[in-house]
Write a protein that holds these residues in place. Structure first.
Motif, PDB file in Angstrom:
ATOM      1  N   TYR A  39      -6.588 -12.195  -6.446  1.00 29.29           N
ATOM      2  CA  TYR A  39      -6.460 -11.019  -7.328  1.00 29.29           C
ATOM      3  C   TYR A  39      -7.553 -10.970  -8.387  1.00 29.29           C
ATOM      4  O   TYR A  39      -7.807  -9.939  -8.974  1.00 29.29           O
ATOM      5  CB  TYR A  39      -5.085 -11.015  -8.015  1.00 29.29           C
ATOM      6  CG  TYR A  39      -3.968 -10.713  -7.053  1.00 29.29           C
ATOM      7  CD1 TYR A  39      -3.787  -9.417  -6.567  1.00 29.29           C
ATOM      8  CD2 TYR A  39      -3.106 -11.711  -6.605  1.00 29.29           C
ATOM      9  CE1 TYR A  39      -2.772  -9.124  -5.661  1.00 29.29           C
ATOM     10  CE2 TYR A  39      -2.097 -11.433  -5.700  1.00 29.29           C
ATOM     11  CZ  TYR A  39      -1.947 -10.141  -5.238  1.00 29.29           C
ATOM     12  OH  TYR A  39      -0.954  -9.868  -4.346  1.00 29.29           O
ATOM     13  N   HIS A  94     -13.511  -9.571  -2.529  1.00 28.13           N
ATOM     14  CA  HIS A  94     -12.390  -8.663  -2.791  1.00 28.13           C
ATOM     15  C   HIS A  94     -12.054  -7.857  -1.538  1.00 28.13           C
ATOM     16  O   HIS A  94     -10.897  -7.766  -1.129  1.00 28.13           O
ATOM     17  CB  HIS A  94     -12.791  -7.749  -3.958  1.00 28.13           C
ATOM     18  CG  HIS A  94     -11.839  -6.636  -4.262  1.00 28.13           C
ATOM     19  ND1 HIS A  94     -10.601  -6.840  -4.806  1.00 28.13           N
ATOM     20  CD2 HIS A  94     -11.967  -5.286  -4.116  1.00 28.13           C
ATOM     21  CE1 HIS A  94      -9.997  -5.666  -4.985  1.00 28.13           C
ATOM     22  NE2 HIS A  94     -10.803  -4.712  -4.561  1.00 28.13           N
ATOM     23  N   LYS A  98      -8.590  -8.093   0.534  1.00 25.66           N
ATOM     24  CA  LYS A  98      -7.701  -6.949   0.735  1.00 25.66           C
ATOM     25  C   LYS A  98      -7.472  -6.698   2.219  1.00 25.66           C
ATOM     26  O   LYS A  98      -6.422  -6.243   2.623  1.00 25.66           O
ATOM     27  CB  LYS A  98      -8.268  -5.689   0.073  1.00 25.66           C
ATOM     28  CG  LYS A  98      -8.357  -5.772  -1.435  1.00 25.66           C
ATOM     29  CD  LYS A  98      -7.018  -6.076  -2.065  1.00 25.66           C
ATOM     30  CE  LYS A  98      -7.219  -6.901  -3.317  1.00 25.66           C
ATOM     31  NZ  LYS A  98      -5.964  -7.386  -3.896  1.00 25.66           N
ATOM     32  N   ALA A 103      -3.918  -4.702   2.666  1.00 28.25           N
ATOM     33  CA  ALA A 103      -3.504  -4.110   1.392  1.00 28.25           C
ATOM     34  C   ALA A 103      -3.426  -2.580   1.442  1.00 28.25           C
ATOM     35  O   ALA A 103      -3.168  -1.951   0.437  1.00 28.25           O
ATOM     36  CB  ALA A 103      -4.449  -4.556   0.272  1.00 28.25           C
ATOM     37  N   TRP A 112      -7.893   1.933  -0.197  1.00 23.03           N
ATOM     38  CA  TRP A 112      -8.883   1.302   0.683  1.00 23.03           C
ATOM     39  C   TRP A 112     -10.116   2.199   0.812  1.00 23.03           C
ATOM     40  O   TRP A 112     -11.249   1.746   0.645  1.00 23.03           O
ATOM     41  CB  TRP A 112      -8.259   1.026   2.059  1.00 23.03           C
ATOM     42  CG  TRP A 112      -9.209   0.447   3.050  1.00 23.03           C
ATOM     43  CD1 TRP A 112      -9.970   1.169   3.934  1.00 23.03           C
ATOM     44  CD2 TRP A 112      -9.544  -0.920   3.244  1.00 23.03           C
ATOM     45  NE1 TRP A 112     -10.751   0.310   4.683  1.00 23.03           N
ATOM     46  CE2 TRP A 112     -10.509  -0.980   4.287  1.00 23.03           C
ATOM     47  CE3 TRP A 112      -9.117  -2.119   2.658  1.00 23.03           C
ATOM     48  CZ2 TRP A 112     -11.050  -2.180   4.739  1.00 23.03           C
ATOM     49  CZ3 TRP A 112      -9.669  -3.308   3.123  1.00 23.03           C
ATOM     50  CH2 TRP A 112     -10.624  -3.331   4.145  1.00 23.03           C
TER      51      TRP A 112
END
Ligand code: HEM
Lengths: 209, 310
Positions: A39, A94, A98, A103, A112
């Motif tokens: 995160y 990142h 994800k 995600a 996204w």
């Protein structure tokens, strides 16, 4: 349609201010599963962007030739360059983070997609940055990159050999575009809340797409 | 036990304290320190810009050959096509002639723009006579003169001018020698940047001219491992990291069928556009969107959560 639905102002308020509680926007707690180093990379990407803007603004103060002749200028150029390298490293970690978290679940496709647009806008901003170094590297990149843009018919409008054009794009339009898309990306995350972990129940996961 | 959650619903399960503003401030400080450390240790590259002046003083024979090539129409920019001139149709993508359709929006005719126009500024009578003779000749005649001179220079790679013993070069040697004089003083750099505008911010002409030089510009780039076949797009001068995020873009230029294709630029740009679209569509991409379930890296990411006591 009721009258408030037709009212532009009311619609804007609903889709912005009323779409989120203050607690969603600036939370002081998060779901218990938000406990992982991954995160941190989104936040580090923002932090690098902040550094990019700050160091870029320092470089604008005395014009494009400054950093070639001043050691202080050269230091700020180095700060700007290393912030770019960090920005992209953090962004790519990142992105893959994800990806492996899937995600986009739970109607987060827009998050996204805005991420991908931010990535592309950042690449274009970086390229214009490389074009305005006003040194041998920028000259070489300009003459190489022109062929790619020309081949797509873009070069007639965005001329990499036109340093003035590249300077203005790099310090105004493109960073503004990156900034807006990043703010949008983050507001989407805040509004939806952080995506829960992938659980074993495939029926629910499947139903969420 | 499996906790059933619908990821599109607001989370109602357990929470933990979190200070995002504090996290953000710490992140900025960390990145600032990292960037400052890297800057102090590694600085940043700044290989001096080159000019027509530095080119003609460092490698005059290469300048002379390239300038003659501009007159003969054999250089890259003389045969480029849109957006500079009508010399070629440029790369195509099947029936799509994107480069050509965009039109000649940045007109550059190398023989005129790089040679005869700047020579007019010199205002030297024998040069003026040579340019007048050049302009009065047919395109066919111009081609013969320039090609004959280019061929002769090709046989004497160290020469900056040659005697016209066979009377085959016409006004070309005079024009090229005068251009070399202008280039060596820096006057040519000025002439090419101010021909369209009094205050230069656009370096299209001098850069196109420089890029036609293999013996100087191309050679300098190859020494800095910046060539297209050396992953040049993503490299930086010296050993600094460059635009490493362009690795995939660079990769295609190193492999067939792109490597030897005359259309490589269009093909690679189109492919990258397509792949970017695919990346954006991962959330709905049949096989790919299932990968995170099949390769359970999320087990590591949410390790603490999966290990919790219920
Ligand atoms: C300028 C570049 C970017 C910045 C500044 C940025 C920033 C952030 C931040 C701060 C978060 C929330 C915290 C976190 O989960 O890390 C986030 C979430 C997210 N980002 Fe990015 N991001 C960027 C680019 C991208 C890219 C390239 C992608 C993927 C293609 C992406 C996909 C996502 C997704 C799907 C989420 C939602 C995660 C969730 O709900 O848990 N982002 N981003």
């Amino acid at each position: 349609m009721s009258s408030t639905e037709k009212n532009w102002t009311a619609r804007l308020r609903k889709s912005t201010l009323e779409s989120m509680e203050p607690q969603d926007l600036l939370p002081d707690n998060q779901p218990a599963y938000v406990a992982s180093w991954i995160y941190v990379f989104g936040v580090l990407t923002i932090a690098s962007l902040v550094m990019l803007i700050a160091t870029g603004l320092v470089l604008t103060l005395e014009g494009p030739a400054w950093w070639h002749v001043s050691s202080v200028g050269h230091f700020w150029n180095s700060m700007h360059l290393w912030s770019v390298e960090l920005f992209f490293v953090f962004m790519v970690v990142h992105l893959w983070g994800k990806f492996w978290m899937a995600a986009w679940r739970g109607k987060r496709t827009a998050t996204w997609v805005t991420g991908v647009i931010a990535f592309m806008a950042s690449i274009l901003t970086a390229l214009t940055g490389y074009l305005i170094q006003t040194n041998f590297d920028s000259q070489w990149i300009a003459t190489e990159a022109k062929d790619g843009f020309n081949a797509m018919g873009i070069g007639a409008f965005f001329n990499t050999l036109n340093t003035g054009q590249a300077i203005l794009l790099h310090v105004a339009l493109l960073p503004l575009a990156v900034g807006i898309i990043v703010v949008w990306h983050i507001l989407l995350v805040r509004r939806k809340g952080v995506v829960p972990p992938i659980d074993n129940d495939a029926t629910i996961e499947g139903g969420a797409f | 036990m499996v906790l059933k959650v619908d990821p599109s619903k607001k989370w109602t399960g357990p929470t933990r304290p979190y200070d995002i503003i504090k996290e953000g401030v710490i992140a900025v400080v960390v990145v600032a320190l990292l960037a400052a450390g890297l800057s102090l240790f590694f600085s940043s590259p700044d290989e001096k810009a080159v000019t027509l002046k530095s080119w003609s003083n460092t490698n005059a024979p290469d300048f002379v050959q390239t300038a003659t090539g501009e007159l003969a129409g054999t250089t890259t920019s003389a045969g480029y096509g849109a957006p500079y001139n009508h010399a070629a149709k440029g790369p195509t993508l099947g029936p799509l002639k994107l480069q050509d359709w965009a039109g000649v929006r940045i007109p550059v005719d190398p023989a005129t723009s790089f040679v005869t126009e700047p020579l007019a500024i010199l205002n030297d009578s024998s040069t003026n006579d040579a340019v007048t003779a050049w302009k009065a000749a047919s395109a066919d005649q111009q081609g013969k003169w320039a090609t004959a001179y280019a061929d002769a220079l090709g046989k004497k790679p160290d020469a900056v001018s040659l005697e016209d013993t066979a009377n085959a070069f016409g006004p070309v040697p005079t024009m090229i020698s005068s251009l070399l004089v202008m280039a060596k003083t820096g006057a040519l750099d000025g002439a090419l940047t101010t021909s369209d505008t009094p205050l230069p911010t656009n370096f299209t002409k001098p850069l196109l001219f420089l890029a036609d030089s293999e013996g100087y510009f191309g050679d300098l780039a190859a020494k800095q491992h910046l060539g297209g076949d050396q992953w040049g797009v993503m490299n930086e001068t010296g050993s600094w990291p460059g635009q490493s995020w362009l690795w995939l873009f660079s990769l295609w230029y190193q492999v067939e069928p792109f490597k030897s294709s005359g259309n490589a630029d269009t093909l690679v740009m189109t492919l990258m556009g397509f792949l970017t679209l695919c990346l954006a569509l991962f959330p709905i991409f049949p096989f790919i969107r299932k990968l995170p379930y099949k390769i359970p890296i999320h087990r590591l990411i949410w390790k603490k959560w999966y290990a919790r006591k219920l």
